[in-house]
Structures are given as C-alpha cells and as structure tokens.
Motif scaffolding. Structure first.
Motif, PDB file in Angstrom:
ATOM      1  N   LEU A   1       5.683 -75.709  23.338  1.00 13.89           N
ATOM      2  CA  LEU A   1       5.561 -74.434  23.978  1.00 13.89           C
ATOM      3  C   LEU A   1       5.650 -73.694  22.881  1.00 13.89           C
ATOM      4  O   LEU A   1       5.275 -72.217  23.172  1.00 13.89           O
ATOM      5  CB  LEU A   1       7.022 -74.497  24.779  1.00 13.89           C
ATOM      6  N   MET A   2       5.770 -73.710  21.545  1.00 20.74           N
ATOM      7  CA  MET A   2       5.822 -72.746  20.680  1.00 20.74           C
ATOM      8  C   MET A   2       4.303 -72.268  20.536  1.00 20.74           C
ATOM      9  O   MET A   2       4.101 -71.107  20.030  1.00 20.74           O
ATOM     10  CB  MET A   2       6.360 -73.263  19.191  1.00 20.74           C
ATOM     11  N   SER A   3       3.425 -73.115  20.839  1.00 22.20           N
ATOM     12  CA  SER A   3       2.146 -72.427  20.558  1.00 22.20           C
ATOM     13  C   SER A   3       1.693 -71.650  22.088  1.00 22.20           C
ATOM     14  O   SER A   3       0.425 -71.148  21.922  1.00 22.20           O
ATOM     15  CB  SER A   3       0.976 -73.693  20.546  1.00 22.20           C
ATOM     16  N   ASP A   4       2.696 -71.372  22.789  1.00 19.94           N
ATOM     17  CA  ASP A   4       2.343 -70.543  23.927  1.00 19.94           C
ATOM     18  C   ASP A   4       0.942 -71.234  24.897  1.00 19.94           C
ATOM     19  O   ASP A   4       0.133 -70.322  25.091  1.00 19.94           O
ATOM     20  CB  ASP A   4       2.104 -69.257  23.566  1.00 19.94           C
ATOM     21  N   PRO A   5       1.051 -72.275  25.296  1.00 18.34           N
ATOM     22  CA  PRO A   5      -0.023 -72.791  25.929  1.00 18.34           C
ATOM     23  C   PRO A   5      -0.143 -72.364  27.360  1.00 18.34           C
ATOM     24  O   PRO A   5       0.710 -71.770  28.109  1.00 18.34           O
ATOM     25  CB  PRO A   5       0.403 -74.280  26.058  1.00 18.34           C
ATOM     26  N   GLN A   6      -1.408 -72.621  28.051  1.00 17.02           N
ATOM     27  CA  GLN A   6      -1.492 -72.242  29.455  1.00 17.02           C
ATOM     28  C   GLN A   6      -1.574 -73.589  29.828  1.00 17.02           C
ATOM     29  O   GLN A   6      -1.091 -73.612  31.400  1.00 17.02           O
ATOM     30  CB  GLN A   6      -3.072 -71.738  29.231  1.00 17.02           C
ATOM     31  N   MET A   7      -1.546 -74.675  29.518  1.00 16.28           N
ATOM     32  CA  MET A   7      -1.524 -76.018  30.174  1.00 16.28           C
ATOM     33  C   MET A   7      -0.710 -76.983  29.019  1.00 16.28           C
ATOM     34  O   MET A   7      -1.108 -76.951  27.914  1.00 16.28           O
ATOM     35  CB  MET A   7      -2.905 -76.574  30.322  1.00 16.28           C
ATOM     36  N   LEU A   8       0.024 -77.586  29.765  1.00 21.66           N
ATOM     37  CA  LEU A   8       0.870 -78.743  29.054  1.00 21.66           C
ATOM     38  C   LEU A   8       0.509 -79.986  29.161  1.00 21.66           C
ATOM     39  O   LEU A   8       0.741 -80.166  30.547  1.00 21.66           O
ATOM     40  CB  LEU A   8       2.229 -78.329  29.177  1.00 21.66           C
ATOM     41  N   LEU A   9       0.118 -81.097  28.461  1.00 23.71           N
ATOM     42  CA  LEU A   9       0.055 -82.290  28.923  1.00 23.71           C
ATOM     43  C   LEU A   9       1.356 -83.003  28.254  1.00 23.71           C
ATOM     44  O   LEU A   9       1.649 -82.897  27.183  1.00 23.71           O
ATOM     45  CB  LEU A   9      -1.230 -82.779  28.238  1.00 23.71           C
ATOM     46  N   LEU A  10       1.737 -83.771  29.223  1.00 23.76           N
ATOM     47  CA  LEU A  10       3.113 -84.811  28.680  1.00 23.76           C
ATOM     48  C   LEU A  10       2.801 -86.178  29.275  1.00 23.76           C
ATOM     49  O   LEU A  10       2.422 -86.423  30.143  1.00 23.76           O
ATOM     50  CB  LEU A  10       4.231 -84.117  29.659  1.00 23.76           C
ATOM     51  N   ASP A  11       3.204 -87.003  28.046  1.00 22.46           N
ATOM     52  CA  ASP A  11       2.906 -88.488  28.294  1.00 22.46           C
ATOM     53  C   ASP A  11       4.287 -89.339  28.420  1.00 22.46           C
ATOM     54  O   ASP A  11       4.926 -89.184  27.423  1.00 22.46           O
ATOM     55  CB  ASP A  11       2.116 -88.842  27.231  1.00 22.46           C
ATOM     56  N   GLU A  12       4.623 -89.677  29.588  1.00 23.50           N
ATOM     57  CA  GLU A  12       5.948 -90.295  29.733  1.00 23.50           C
ATOM     58  C   GLU A  12       7.015 -89.645  29.168  1.00 23.50           C
ATOM     59  O   GLU A  12       7.935 -90.264  28.360  1.00 23.50           O
ATOM     60  CB  GLU A  12       5.622 -91.894  29.031  1.00 23.50           C
ATOM     61  N   PRO A  13       7.501 -88.334  29.501  1.00 23.49           N
ATOM     62  CA  PRO A  13       8.659 -87.675  29.114  1.00 23.49           C
ATOM     63  C   PRO A  13       9.832 -88.272  29.250  1.00 23.49           C
ATOM     64  O   PRO A  13      10.798 -88.096  28.631  1.00 23.49           O
ATOM     65  CB  PRO A  13       8.563 -86.260  29.655  1.00 23.49           C
ATOM     66  N   SER A  14       9.976 -89.297  30.412  1.00 21.45           N
ATOM     67  CA  SER A  14      11.074 -89.784  30.826  1.00 21.45           C
ATOM     68  C   SER A  14      11.534 -91.192  30.272  1.00 21.45           C
ATOM     69  O   SER A  14      12.589 -91.848  30.442  1.00 21.45           O
ATOM     70  CB  SER A  14      11.204 -90.006  32.346  1.00 21.45           C
ATOM     71  N   LEU A  15      10.573 -91.485  29.395  1.00 24.68           N
ATOM     72  CA  LEU A  15      10.563 -92.839  28.831  1.00 24.68           C
ATOM     73  C   LEU A  15      11.736 -93.100  27.908  1.00 24.68           C
ATOM     74  O   LEU A  15      12.283 -92.417  27.117  1.00 24.68           O
ATOM     75  CB  LEU A  15       9.341 -93.308  27.785  1.00 24.68           C
ATOM     76  N   GLY A  16      12.751 -94.096  28.283  1.00 24.08           N
ATOM     77  CA  GLY A  16      13.989 -94.418  27.455  1.00 24.08           C
ATOM     78  C   GLY A  16      14.967 -93.391  27.954  1.00 24.08           C
ATOM     79  O   GLY A  16      16.203 -93.691  27.198  1.00 24.08           O
TER      80      GLY A  16
END
Length: 214
Positions: free
Chosen positions: A128-143
């Motif tokens: 988020l520090m890059s101030d994105p317009q779109m965020l891609l997340l890969d398996e954020p709940s893993l573990g």
C-alpha cells in the motif's frame, strides 16, 4: 483489464490450478506463453515489475516476502521508496499504521519477531505504500488463525469500500474469499471454468463441490 470501478475479485481453485502463475504474470514476475496483459487500457505485457508497480499495480506474493532482517518501519518505507514526494510518503505511512495498529505498536521491531498475522499485515502495508490503484494478493490467509483471516478479509473489503482500491485476491479458502468478494473466477488446470457473482458461486453446489472443496 482493470477499470476504475473499484471491486474485489476472488480467483479460486485447487493447488496447481494456475492462480499464482496468473498473479506473477500480471505483475511482471513471469512472462506469459501467450496472450496480453492490459492495465487501465495500457498493454503491460513483459514490462519490468518495478515499472508496473509505478503504474499503480502492487503485488503481495504468497507468504508476504517481508525482509526479516529489517524493522517494520524499514520494510514499509521500502514499499514507497521510489516515490519522490516525502510528504506523501509520510502521509501514506501514517495511513498504513492507522489501518494496522499492531504495526504502529511495533514499528521499531525487527520483522523476524512478528507473528504470522503481523507479517501478513506488514506485507500488505508495504504494498500500500506505493499508493496502488490495484492490489494483487496471493493466499493472504495461508497459515493464519481463523480470527486473523477474518480481520484481513475485512480490511480488504474496507480498502475497496473506503479507499476505492481494486483488489484481485487469490485464495484457497474459497468460503472466506467469497464472503467479501464481488465476483469470483474459478480456475482448473490453467483454464477459467466459471465466472459468477460471489453470492451465486456460494450458492452453486455443483461448482463448490467440484472445484472449491466445500
């Protein structure tokens, strides 16, 4: 293709379905065998990953990829290092701390001392520090523990609703992802087998049993 209508889209499927490959291809970490990637009307196929970030697309890989030898604050500052406006960087850092209070409490702590949930917050915050317009997340709940997973999903929903951020969420925990998503894509062996609104996917017993495991 990304559009300016903020939404949260879940990409679902079993292990080996091609979910991680999809995100890596979009973010420039992997070269596609065929096809093109377009973001805000611009062909970004094959562009360097750092250039894609500067165009407004940030990627949080599986397991976050935080630098454990650095502190929480140092990790976050790396996410916005390329932005020249120091005041904007400082403001974004405060926003991230407001979004993730545990990080503010441990800003001087080495990332290696964080819990799994805190590391995932740090990985998202750094993106988020890059101030994105779109965020891609890969398996954020893993573990993560179920309570932390619920918290992460609520934060993603708030980022969409409050900040107008578009989110592309790869997640094996289909029920959790669909609870906050607007729509879902189901992959099987690299192919899209279904595209439906999130509520419709949750209600489709055939799809759920065949591809989503619940």
């Amino acid at each position: 293709m990304w559009t300016r209508d903020a939404n949260l889209t879940a990409v679902l499927g079993a292990n080996g379905a091609g979910k991680t490959t999809l995100l890596r291809t979009i973010s420039g970490l992997q070269t596609p065998v065929s096809g093109r990637v377009r973001f805000d009307g611009v062909d970004i196929t094959g562009l360097p990953a750092d250039r894609i970030v500067r165009m407004g697309l940030a990627h949080v890989p599986e397991n976050g990829g935080v630098i454990t030898e650095l502190t929480v604050e140092e990790n976050l500052r790396l996410g916005g290092l390329w932005r020249r406006d120091k005041a904007a960087r400082a403001a974004k850092l405060r926003e991230v701390y407001d979004l993730f209070p545990p990080l503010a409490q441990r800003e001087r702590a080495q990332a290696s001392t964080l819990s799994g949930g805190e590391r995932q917050m740090l990985a998202i915050g750094r993106a988020l520090m890059s101030d994105p317009q779109m965020l891609l997340l890969d398996e954020p709940s893993l573990g993560l523990a179920p309570a932390i997973t619920v918290r992460i999903m609520r934060i993603l929903r708030d980022l969409r609703d409050r900040d107008g951020l578009t989110v592309l969420l790869v997640e094996q925990n289909a029920r959790s992802a669909l609870s906050v998503a607007d729509r879902g894509y189901v992959l099987a062996l690299g192919r899209v087998v279904a595209v439906e609104e999130a509520d419709d996917l949750l209600a489709d017993d055939r799809l759920r049993h065949a591809y989503l495991g619940f």
